[in-house]
Enzyme design. Sequence first.
Site, PDB file in Angstrom:
ATOM      1  N   GLY A  49       0.767  -1.148  -0.148  1.00 37.88           N
ATOM      2  CA  GLY A  49       0.081  -0.058   0.030  1.00 37.88           C
ATOM      3  C   GLY A  49       0.788   1.262  -0.056  1.00 37.88           C
ATOM      4  N   VAL A  51       2.706   4.896   1.224  1.00 40.18           N
ATOM      5  CA  VAL A  51       3.890   5.000   2.391  1.00 40.18           C
ATOM      6  C   VAL A  51       3.677   6.716   2.194  1.00 40.18           C
ATOM      7  CG1 VAL A  51       6.150   5.046   3.121  1.00 40.18           C
ATOM      8  CG2 VAL A  51       5.150   3.431   2.004  1.00 40.18           C
ATOM      9  N   LYS A  65       3.280   3.314   6.423  1.00 42.54           N
ATOM     10  CA  LYS A  65       2.853   2.282   5.685  1.00 42.54           C
ATOM     11  C   LYS A  65       1.516   2.025   5.914  1.00 42.54           C
ATOM     12  CE  LYS A  65       5.548  -0.986   4.185  1.00 42.54           C
ATOM     13  NZ  LYS A  65       6.315  -2.080   4.309  1.00 42.54           N
ATOM     14  N   ASP A 162      13.404 -10.909   0.216  1.00 41.23           N
ATOM     15  CA  ASP A 162      13.348  -9.771  -0.874  1.00 41.23           C
ATOM     16  C   ASP A 162      14.347  -8.599  -0.855  1.00 41.23           C
ATOM     17  OD1 ASP A 162      11.697  -8.813  -3.043  1.00 41.23           O
ATOM     18  OD2 ASP A 162      10.304  -7.599  -2.026  1.00 41.23           O
TER      19      ASP A 162
END
Length: 250
Positions: A49, A51, A65, A162
């Site tokens: 989503g 920030v 966030k 990641d």
Amino acid sequence: MDFSFKHIVASKIMPSIKDVKHLQIPLREISLATNGFAKENLIGEGGLGPVYKGISKKHGSIAVKRLVYRQILGQGDKEFKTEIALLSKYKHENIVSLRGFCDKDGEKILVYRYESNGSLNEHLNDENLTWIQRLWICLDAARGLQYLHDNVGSQLGIFHRDVKSPNILLDEDWKAKISDFGLPRARPANMQGSFLFSYPCGTEGYIDPDYCNNGYLTQKSNVYSFGVVLWEVLCGRLAYVPSYNTMMTV
């Protein structure tokens, strides 16, 4: 991984609600800090989503966030809890600092210390970023990864899953901090081995090909991804860029 191992890992990294109660921030306070999540305070769009930048009387400059509703219904809820669990318990100068969270009134929000120089990918081709600064940024990120791999409470090792330049944030002194802890997996630090996943997670261009093809996640998977980041810092550009609605390796 058998049930007993899962139970041991979960008990070590997942604090109870009581353990993190002190980190809860009222929605009203977050809304005031971001001027009602105003568009002019929007500084980025993450995988979960938007920030926002905000100013809090208690926490100073913050990055907020805000998880979007459709993702809260799925994997986003799990990532939300994982990030709180890890960042509330494990602290390091090269790991992003969690200030708090909100899990009320249908909102799921994570609040971090604001890192004023943004993310590493924004500065790859910055001619003003010296080679000495680039070297220190790489060393900082490496120290953060080493802490996750080997030194988390001397009990657990964390596989980030990641590692990429957009997930390496830079503070006002250009100190690098690893961020985005929704996907990690943990194992006892004294245990060698791997995890097997049916659907590997990560970002194209950074994900370890062996992990992507076979589903086996090891410490080396993070090292591969970090190697891509080092290549980007050396060459001053992203290793993987969009082209004609597809992704191509540079």
